[in-house]
Design a protein around this motif. Structure first.
Motif, PDB file in Angstrom:
ATOM      1  N   GLU A  84     -15.890  37.891 -36.580  1.00 37.91           N
ATOM      2  CA  GLU A  84     -17.058  38.343 -37.318  1.00 37.91           C
ATOM      3  C   GLU A  84     -16.588  39.107 -38.544  1.00 37.91           C
ATOM      4  O   GLU A  84     -15.623  39.874 -38.467  1.00 37.91           O
ATOM      5  CB  GLU A  84     -17.921  39.276 -36.465  1.00 37.91           C
ATOM      6  CG  GLU A  84     -18.605  38.597 -35.283  1.00 37.91           C
ATOM      7  CD  GLU A  84     -19.786  37.737 -35.706  1.00 37.91           C
ATOM      8  OE1 GLU A  84     -20.131  36.806 -34.937  1.00 37.91           O
ATOM      9  OE2 GLU A  84     -20.345  37.992 -36.772  1.00 37.91           O
ATOM     10  N   LYS A  85     -17.290  38.928 -39.658  1.00 45.72           N
ATOM     11  CA  LYS A  85     -16.948  39.683 -40.857  1.00 45.72           C
ATOM     12  C   LYS A  85     -17.340  41.139 -40.678  1.00 45.72           C
ATOM     13  O   LYS A  85     -18.382  41.450 -40.090  1.00 45.72           O
ATOM     14  CB  LYS A  85     -17.667  39.102 -42.068  1.00 45.72           C
ATOM     15  CG  LYS A  85     -17.184  37.717 -42.458  1.00 45.72           C
ATOM     16  CD  LYS A  85     -17.940  37.206 -43.678  1.00 45.72           C
ATOM     17  CE  LYS A  85     -17.426  35.816 -44.076  1.00 45.72           C
ATOM     18  NZ  LYS A  85     -18.173  35.282 -45.244  1.00 45.72           N
ATOM     19  N   TYR A 119     -14.434  39.422 -30.938  1.00 41.11           N
ATOM     20  CA  TYR A 119     -14.873  39.844 -29.613  1.00 41.11           C
ATOM     21  C   TYR A 119     -14.422  38.885 -28.523  1.00 41.11           C
ATOM     22  O   TYR A 119     -14.738  39.062 -27.352  1.00 41.11           O
ATOM     23  CB  TYR A 119     -16.385  40.040 -29.577  1.00 41.11           C
ATOM     24  CG  TYR A 119     -17.162  38.849 -30.043  1.00 41.11           C
ATOM     25  CD1 TYR A 119     -17.476  38.700 -31.391  1.00 41.11           C
ATOM     26  CD2 TYR A 119     -17.575  37.864 -29.165  1.00 41.11           C
ATOM     27  CE1 TYR A 119     -18.180  37.589 -31.843  1.00 41.11           C
ATOM     28  CE2 TYR A 119     -18.283  36.768 -29.600  1.00 41.11           C
ATOM     29  CZ  TYR A 119     -18.583  36.629 -30.943  1.00 41.11           C
ATOM     30  OH  TYR A 119     -19.263  35.550 -31.375  1.00 41.11           O
ATOM     31  N   PHE A 153     -13.537  41.641 -37.297  1.00 35.88           N
ATOM     32  CA  PHE A 153     -13.305  41.919 -35.901  1.00 35.88           C
ATOM     33  C   PHE A 153     -13.508  40.650 -35.080  1.00 35.88           C
ATOM     34  O   PHE A 153     -14.070  39.657 -35.553  1.00 35.88           O
ATOM     35  CB  PHE A 153     -14.175  43.080 -35.390  1.00 35.88           C
ATOM     36  CG  PHE A 153     -15.655  42.797 -35.356  1.00 35.88           C
ATOM     37  CD1 PHE A 153     -16.418  42.897 -36.500  1.00 35.88           C
ATOM     38  CD2 PHE A 153     -16.278  42.490 -34.161  1.00 35.88           C
ATOM     39  CE1 PHE A 153     -17.787  42.676 -36.468  1.00 35.88           C
ATOM     40  CE2 PHE A 153     -17.645  42.262 -34.116  1.00 35.88           C
ATOM     41  CZ  PHE A 153     -18.397  42.360 -35.273  1.00 35.88           C
TER      42      PHE A 153
END
Lengths: 112, 113
Positions: free
Chosen positions: A56-57, A50, A48
């Motif tokens: 981020e994993k 942000y 994902f």
């Protein structure tokens, strides 16, 4: 209405190919997500993001990478496709602080 | 897609009956829950949500019940229609951090005339 558009509904790729799955959202959402969906396993988070250039994993990042050069676009990359990556891939987006996601229609990838 | 419903628990109901779909969630600290509906060949669509400070929330023909004591969530659909046939997922969000949802495996609802 927020739209999350995945560029391909169906893809067939060969083992070892580099594969790009594209996702675009049109409502200025900060958060974007890539899930894969397999029978009986539900949705599993791959990566994902942000914010632009941030990632981020998720729970199953192995064999995948992502790119977010622009806020509206989040790309999933299979560096060297394998048959165990045959799956339905779902992209989603949300506002920061908001709770629900808006999903795209999915890309069904088959690796042969 | 079409294969999403395979290997899932299936609830079969008659058209016009009420349906109850259940979900056990994993994190007692989760503070937000959502039900999604996924029709064949489409991405999941939001149905209804509930925050952890509530135990019931109603929408149009749908009601979500939350029992935090046993970490259980249910979706009730009144007067089930053929168009309700789909796979239903619950999702939970833990406190803090990014807006990451954790999804259940799903339940397939089959509505028969």
């Amino acid at each position: 209405d927020v739209k999350v558009t995945q560029s391909s509904r169906y893809l067939v790729k060969r083992t070892g190919e580099k594969v790009f799955l594209e996702c675009v959202q049109d409502m200025d959402h900060e958060n974007m997500f890539w899930y894969r969906q397999d029978p009986g396993l539900g949705l599993r988070l791959i990566y994902f993001s942000y914010d632009v250039k941030m990632k981020e994993k998720g729970d199953i990042p192995e064999g995948y990478s992502v790119s977010r050069e622009k806020k509206e676009r989040f790309s999933l990359i299979l560096e060297s496709a394998s048959t165990n990556q045959t799956s339905m891939y779902l992209c989603a987006s949300s506002l920061s602080g908001a709770r629900g996601y808006t999903f795209g229609s999915g890309t069904r990838l088959t690796v042969v | 897609g079409e294969s999403v419903g395979l290997h899932l628990p299936t609830l079969s109901v008659q058209e016009g009956d009420n349906s109850i779909i259940n979900c056990a969630y994993s994190n007692s600290a989760s503070d937000y829950f959502i039900w999604y509906k996924q029709e064949s060949g489409k991405g999941p669509q939001f149905i209804i949500d509930i925050r952890s400070n509530m135990d019931k929330r109603q929408g149009q023909r749908v009601t979500v019940l939350l029992n935090k004591t046993v970490k259980h969530l249910s979706l009730q659909i009144a007067a089930t229609q053929p168009g309700d046939s789909a796979v239903y997922f619950c999702a939970e969000k833990g406190p803090g951090g990014y807006n990451k949802l954790i999804f259940g495996a799903g339940t397939r609802l089959a509505v028969h005339p």
